[in-house]
Design a protein around this motif. Sequence first.
Motif, PDB file in Angstrom:
ATOM      1  N   LEU A   1      -4.147 -12.875  -2.643  1.00 25.94           N
ATOM      2  CA  LEU A   1      -5.255 -12.496  -3.530  1.00 25.94           C
ATOM      3  C   LEU A   1      -4.659 -12.068  -4.861  1.00 25.94           C
ATOM      4  O   LEU A   1      -3.543 -11.563  -4.869  1.00 25.94           O
ATOM      5  N   PRO A   2      -5.393 -12.191  -5.944  1.00 29.04           N
ATOM      6  CA  PRO A   2      -4.937 -11.497  -7.156  1.00 29.04           C
ATOM      7  C   PRO A   2      -4.858  -9.995  -6.836  1.00 29.04           C
ATOM      8  O   PRO A   2      -5.781  -9.447  -6.228  1.00 29.04           O
ATOM      9  N   SER A   3      -3.755  -9.375  -7.185  1.00 29.09           N
ATOM     10  CA  SER A   3      -3.529  -7.991  -6.758  1.00 29.09           C
ATOM     11  C   SER A   3      -4.612  -7.047  -7.260  1.00 29.09           C
ATOM     12  O   SER A   3      -4.938  -7.030  -8.439  1.00 29.09           O
TER      13      SER A   3
ATOM     14  N   LEU B   1      -0.358 -14.483  -4.655  1.00 26.64           N
ATOM     15  CA  LEU B   1      -0.185 -14.656  -3.211  1.00 26.64           C
ATOM     16  C   LEU B   1      -1.290 -13.900  -2.466  1.00 26.64           C
ATOM     17  O   LEU B   1      -1.467 -12.692  -2.685  1.00 26.64           O
TER      18      LEU B   1
ATOM     19  N   ASN C   1       2.614  -8.112   1.331  1.00 28.53           N
ATOM     20  CA  ASN C   1       2.372  -9.068   0.241  1.00 28.53           C
ATOM     21  C   ASN C   1       3.653  -9.218  -0.579  1.00 28.53           C
ATOM     22  O   ASN C   1       4.043 -10.332  -0.936  1.00 28.53           O
TER      23      ASN C   1
ATOM     24  N   ASP D   1       2.373 -13.242  -8.453  1.00 28.55           N
ATOM     25  CA  ASP D   1       1.774 -11.933  -8.213  1.00 28.55           C
ATOM     26  C   ASP D   1       1.800 -11.649  -6.711  1.00 28.55           C
ATOM     27  O   ASP D   1       0.962 -12.137  -5.959  1.00 28.55           O
ATOM     28  N   ALA D   2       2.816 -10.878  -6.312  1.00 22.48           N
ATOM     29  CA  ALA D   2       2.970 -10.510  -4.896  1.00 22.48           C
ATOM     30  C   ALA D   2       2.953  -8.986  -4.777  1.00 22.48           C
ATOM     31  O   ALA D   2       3.652  -8.410  -3.953  1.00 22.48           O
ATOM     32  N   LEU D   3       2.154  -8.372  -5.609  1.00 24.19           N
ATOM     33  CA  LEU D   3       2.154  -6.907  -5.626  1.00 24.19           C
ATOM     34  C   LEU D   3       1.310  -6.341  -4.486  1.00 24.19           C
ATOM     35  O   LEU D   3       1.759  -5.474  -3.742  1.00 24.19           O
ATOM     36  N   LEU D   4       0.091  -6.817  -4.367  1.00 26.36           N
ATOM     37  CA  LEU D   4      -0.838  -6.267  -3.376  1.00 26.36           C
ATOM     38  C   LEU D   4      -1.668  -7.381  -2.765  1.00 26.36           C
ATOM     39  O   LEU D   4      -2.123  -8.287  -3.469  1.00 26.36           O
TER      40      LEU D   4
HETATM   41  K   LIG Z   1      -1.162 -10.597  -4.625  1.00 22.00           K
END
Ligand SMILES: [K+]
Length: 681
Positions: free
Chosen positions: A261-263, A259, A130, A227-230
């Motif tokens: 999903l919301p992390s 991205l 992600n 938001d590309a954390l998880l």
């Molecule tokens: K995400």
Amino acid sequence: MTAEEPAGTAGPEFAGPAAGMPATPGRASGMPGGAASLPGQPPAAATGVSATGVAPGGRTALEAEPRPAGVWILSAAAVRRGDRLAAEAGLGGPVLMETAGRTAATLLWKVAGPFSPREPVVVLAGGGNNGGDGMVLARWVARWAGPAAVKVFLLAEPARLRGEAAVQWSLLARSGVPAIALAGEPAPGARQEARQNPGAEGGVVPAADAFFYHLEAAVARARVVVDALLGVGVRGALRPLAARALQVVGAAGVPVFALDLPSGLDADTGEAAPVVPRATWTVTFAAAKWGLLLGQGPERAGQVFVADIGWPQETGTGAGGTGSETEAGAPGGGSEGFPSARVLEAASVAALLPHRPWDAHKGWAGHVVVAGGRPGQVGAAVLAGTAALQAGAGTVTLAVPAPVRAEAAVHRPEIMTWALPATTGGEWDAAAATALAQREGERRGRVVRVIGPGLGQSPGAAACLAGWLGLDGPPATRGPEDPGPGAGSPAGVPAFPPTVLDADGLNLAARLGIDRLRERPGSFPLVLTPHPGEAARLLGWTTAQVQARRPLAALELARRSGAVAVLKGAGTLVAGPAGDLYACTRGHPGMASAGMGDALAGIVGAMLAQGLEPLAAALAAVFLHALAGELAAPAAGVPVQATEVIARLPAALQRVRRGLPRSAEALGVPGVAWLRPPLAG
Ligand SMILES: [K+]
Ligand SMILES: NC(=O)C1=CN([C@@H]2O[C@H](COP(=O)(O)OP(=O)(O)OC[C@H]3O[C@@H](n4cnc5c(N)ncnc54)[C@H](OP(=O)(O)O)[C@@H]3O)[C@@H](O)[C@H]2O)[C@@H](O)CC1
């Protein structure tokens, strides 16, 4: 994207009458509108198509033709499998990631651009794929708007990055994008370091606190945070640093573009901790994830787009499997993954609708009999009957206990009434069971029953229901092929016409036992339209259990009853007994109001009356009902009344026929579809 397209310009999805649905929900042979199934199709096993997505022995017209397939809803385990199959077919992770990240960058530009160094895009990236998507996006924003227009915060130790994320980090360094990375997860009491991407600005930023200091400062002046954390790889509760980073993002009040999903959102259940971002937009890759439709998902994900990242078509459709294949590390342990479903689309529904010939007469469109409307609940039957009329039924009769006949008759002059045997208190008398069948037998043409709106649960109603379902004998005294006594009628109307069970019809059926519905004579067409509470009573689950496992509940209702099941609620699901599963993403929370279910039952009745098979009737009705609800509301969530929705049914029919804008035409970005388009009105 609310503008209508003129007829005839709707694009290839509207090219043919066969577009979009399994063979089973086609119109029955000899019914209005013509032929039924799609000829010459290979069996599902030969196509690799999941048994949950199509009827056995057939596949969808969309899959059969070289044009974009509709949107699927998959579990996290199924998505992993799809990624793997795509890689085996030659589209490896780097290609998919590049496509995902670039498509997301294009979409971000559309919704939040243009970008400038004065308000840079901040990308919060994690150490998995992600995060890799986020870094691809950053690279493209930098190419289009200059490196200073974007800033990346990597919440991971660069030296520990693996695979595609590691590749993306090194590419980012070459692109000149400013980036700050965290050095390692905190060992208790240990001093943490953050260091900048050596290829960008260079230097070392000490301590996790410094990382968050810089993140906070950057987010405060950002135009948008990516938001590309998880993504689908999150396991267990959010770790402290991830939670802290998400808290920083949430506290800033800046629009969030998530991205995949919301992390931290559970990709299957939609469960979310409080720090999971409330995104303004989410772009999800390859297919929608169940968690975006269930639980907290719709709240947290905002406007959802589904980006086609190029999975080979057989991958996309085959990826679903049953969702039961356990994959190590799948959210919820994998075994809880839900089966795949398809999003109900206007074009698919348009292909199901009956075509009314110029010389049609009222008998052509069938006769809907609504059995219900006990004293005090006449309105429920009136709503169902009115909805049936508005949705195209040829004639409608309200079959009510004799004492309320006059009350039922005053509402709509077009609607007929039958006074059926009643007790002195005005409740149903058991004799009404045969009385109704007799009245129906006097009619010509196709009769459909809608049983339940305002039926009540009196002993007489219970006896009538058992009779109307042909289940008034002891369990399993006759086989499903034996129509039992009273079958047939002078006018050739079957004693057990296609039936919709709603409201108290369902509550009484729950008392009979849902499994007994399989014993109904001749397996006459049956559609159940429970809300979650009614579904719980039918299944012997709690309402919370139904809501927590809506896809499984819908399929279980259909499997055990041998009927088509419509599980109402936000994101209505339609399941067929063969395992077909569809989700309706239209409609809005303002439709949670009295009488809305009665209206839906009437619309299903009208579709059956016009000759649609049960699954097709349910799909068309659910979509039209939701669309009419959108047309009745000036804005999403504004309360609408059932009568207002019913009044818009002809307009909804017209919209579907003319062709709504294709959801795949979201904002004009090719390959990106709305999951939940803006209101039709
Ligand atoms: K995400
Ligand atoms: N594969 C493909 O072909 C394609 C995949 N794509 C994209 O990949 C995404 C899936 O990627 P993925 O599988 O790498 O998982 P992902 O969501 O990044 O999470 C793993 C990271 O999270 C961390 N982590 C885990 N749990 C945590 C927790 N509780 N709290 C905090 N951290 C936690 C975990 O840390 P670790 O356990 O490794 O220390 C690791 O760093 C998918 O959603 C889509 O966006 C697209 O590009 C299309 C092609």
